[in-house]
Scaffold this active site. Structure first.
Site, PDB file in Angstrom:
ATOM      1  N   LEU A 112       0.819  -1.205   0.000  1.00  0.00           N
ATOM      2  CA  LEU A 112       0.000   0.000   0.000  1.00  0.00           C
ATOM      3  C   LEU A 112       0.857   1.262   0.000  1.00  0.00           C
ATOM      4  CD1 LEU A 112      -2.738  -0.965   2.611  1.00  0.00           C
ATOM      5  CD2 LEU A 112      -2.994  -0.850   0.134  1.00  0.00           C
ATOM      6  N   ASP A 168      -2.348  -3.199  18.277  1.00  0.00           N
ATOM      7  CA  ASP A 168      -0.994  -2.645  18.246  1.00  0.00           C
ATOM      8  C   ASP A 168      -1.004  -1.383  17.389  1.00  0.00           C
ATOM      9  OD1 ASP A 168       1.708  -2.381  18.717  1.00  0.00           O
ATOM     10  OD2 ASP A 168       2.333  -3.841  17.211  1.00  0.00           O
TER      11      ASP A 168
END
Length: 267
Positions: A82, A178
């Site tokens: 990405l 996270d």
């Protein structure tokens, strides 16, 4: 790296021209594969990549963008590469919008259907309908045998009094687990996706506490998230969890930061 050339080429049915290790692989091997014609893929090698792929799929189902899973097999995960050249500081409003999707109430029992880990530090995720018990046992007391005696004693004291600090049954949502700036990919104009999850179901304020551990979200971001009254007082409880993980993984200044969280909680 030679094995990745062969395995990735087989899984993708493409030639792999080069493998370049990239930052972000402290706890696993992460590399960018060049396939030619400008195409690239992210490869992760590790014991838990199958679990990671399941977590990414769960996040994607909420409408939060993640890299497309191109292939997963044994200890190798191949992901869409990405865009990641932008800056989070310009995209807090977009992040708040995306977190509303991720954190939609799902009324699932706290925890996850399997345990996980950060490197050599286990993450217990046994299901329960008691959030205080979950956090006390699986996010605080689990660290006690691995801490200095002074820090361990203070963590035990907090676990004993935890019901004074966090609710017993907050609305359960899917957590990234996270969520810090390094796991939020930003393209030129907007957030392109989140990576490296450690998912479970719990209080949405956990993800916000992790986000503020290494980054500084502006006040407008927290306002857009619509957090429940008293959220600021609960942040040190939730921030302590990743700090204790970092104490065990890296030591150093994280001892002092964990102690500062406990001080804020008057422990």
């Amino acid at each position: 790296m030679r094995a990745i050339f062969t395995e990735a080429a087989t899984l993708l049915n493409r030639n792999v021209e080069s493998v370049t290790r990239i930052a972000g692989g402290d706890l696993s091997f992460v590399a960018r594969l060049s396939l030619g014609c400008g195409d690239t893929v992210i490869a992760k090698r590790g014991d838990r990549v199958v679990d990671e792929a399941r977590m990414l799929a769960a996040i994607a189902a909420t409408g939060m963008p993640v890299p497309q899973i191109l292939a997963v097999q044994d200890d190798l995960l191949l992901l869409e590469d990405l865009p990641s050249g932008g800056r989070l500081v310009r995209n807090w409003a977009h992040l708040a919008e995306l977190l509303d999707r991720l954190h939609a109430p799902d009324h699932t029992a706290y925890g996850w259907d399997c345990d996980y880990a950060f490197g050599d530090v286990p993450i217990g995720n046994s299901r329960t309908d008691n959030w205080v018990a979950f956090w006390a046992e699986q996010r605080l007391r689990c660290h006690v045998p691995h801490l200095s005696s002074q820090l361990a004693h203070r963590v035990e004291r907090l676990a004993d009094r935890l019901g004074e600090h966090i609710p017993q049954r907050p609305t359960a949502v899917l957590l990234h687990g996270d969520l810090w700036g390094g796991n939020i990919l930003v393209g030129q104009d907007q957030i392109s996706g989140v990576i490296d999850p450690a998912c479970y179901h719990g209080d949405r304020e956990v993800d916000l506490a992790m986000l503020s551990l290494f980054d500084q979200p502006p006040e407008i971001f927290h306002e857009a998230c619509g957090l429940a009254q008293g959220w600021e007082e609960r942040q040190p409880v939730y921030r302590l969890w990743p700090l204790l993980v970092h104490v065990r993984l890296f030591g150093g200044a994280y001892h002092q930061q964990a102690g500062a969280c406990l001080q804020r909680l008057d422990v």
